[in-house]
Design a protein around this motif. Structure first.
Motif, short mmCIF file in Angstrom:
data_model
loop_
_atom_site.label_atom_id
_atom_site.label_comp_id
_atom_site.label_asym_id
_atom_site.label_seq_id
_atom_site.Cartn_x
_atom_site.Cartn_y
_atom_site.Cartn_z
N LEU A 8 19.97 14.45 51.69
CA LEU A 8 21.11 14.06 50.74
C LEU A 8 22.26 13.62 51.23
N SER A 9 22.69 13.68 52.41
CA SER A 9 23.59 13.44 53.20
C SER A 9 23.39 12.79 54.52
N HIS A 40 24.04 0.36 47.19
CA HIS A 40 25.39 0.54 47.29
C HIS A 40 26.36 -0.09 46.42
N ASP A 41 27.57 0.42 46.11
CA ASP A 41 28.47 -0.20 45.30
C ASP A 41 28.78 -1.77 45.96
N SER A 75 29.36 2.75 54.24
CA SER A 75 29.33 4.35 53.99
C SER A 75 29.63 4.59 52.50
N GLY A 76 29.37 5.85 52.30
CA GLY A 76 29.59 6.33 51.07
C GLY A 76 28.41 6.62 50.31
N ALA A 77 28.45 6.69 48.95
CA ALA A 77 27.08 6.96 48.14
C ALA A 77 26.41 5.88 48.17
N TRP A 78 25.01 6.14 47.98
CA TRP A 78 23.75 5.44 47.87
C TRP A 78 23.13 5.72 46.78
N GLU A 79 22.93 4.87 45.71
CA GLU A 79 22.04 5.47 44.57
C GLU A 79 20.52 5.01 44.77
N THR A 98 18.22 6.61 37.46
CA THR A 98 18.71 7.08 38.73
C THR A 98 18.25 8.34 39.21
N THR A 101 21.55 10.56 44.43
CA THR A 101 22.46 9.80 45.32
C THR A 101 22.48 10.53 46.93
N VAL A 102 22.16 9.30 47.62
CA VAL A 102 22.27 9.75 49.19
C VAL A 102 23.99 9.85 49.48
#
Length: 102
Positions: A8-9, A40-41, A75-79, A98, A101-102
């Motif tokens: 998860l991270s 990713h966003d 980097s940051g959240a991946w959905e 969804t 989130t990773v």
């Protein structure tokens, strides 16, 4: 529909990460292999493709897909997204779900 995503991270500075995505799906007529993607966003996306049945049956089974996010990725959240499910009769859902989130 139960699902899990692991890990998860992850610190992307530590190098690439392999994510295991699992979901349990039940359908009286049987489901087609679900499709997942990790995005990713920033617009980056990896792993778009069909999952593999790892236990059970198409009527009640566990599906899995491994996705590698390479070193240097955002980097940051991946959905993690599951796309519309289809059963063996051709019925399908709308939109995507969804899973985590990773």
């Amino acid at each position: 529909l139960g699902s899990s995503v692991s890990p998860l991270s992850h610190n992307m500075a530590d190098g690439p990460v392999e994510i295991t995505i699992r979901t349990t799906i039940s359908d009286a007529t049987g489901t087609e292999a679900p499709v997942v993607s990790v995005s990713h966003d920033s617009g980056q996306s990896y792993g778009f493709g069909r999952m593999t049945l790892v236990s059970g049956s198409s009527k009640n089974g566990v599906w899995e897909r491994k996705v590698v996010i390479p070193e240097g990725a955002a980097s940051g959240a991946w959905e993690v997204s599951l796309f519309p499910l289809s059963d063996t009769l051709g019925n399908d859902g709308t939109g995507f779900r969804t899973l985590g989130t990773v």
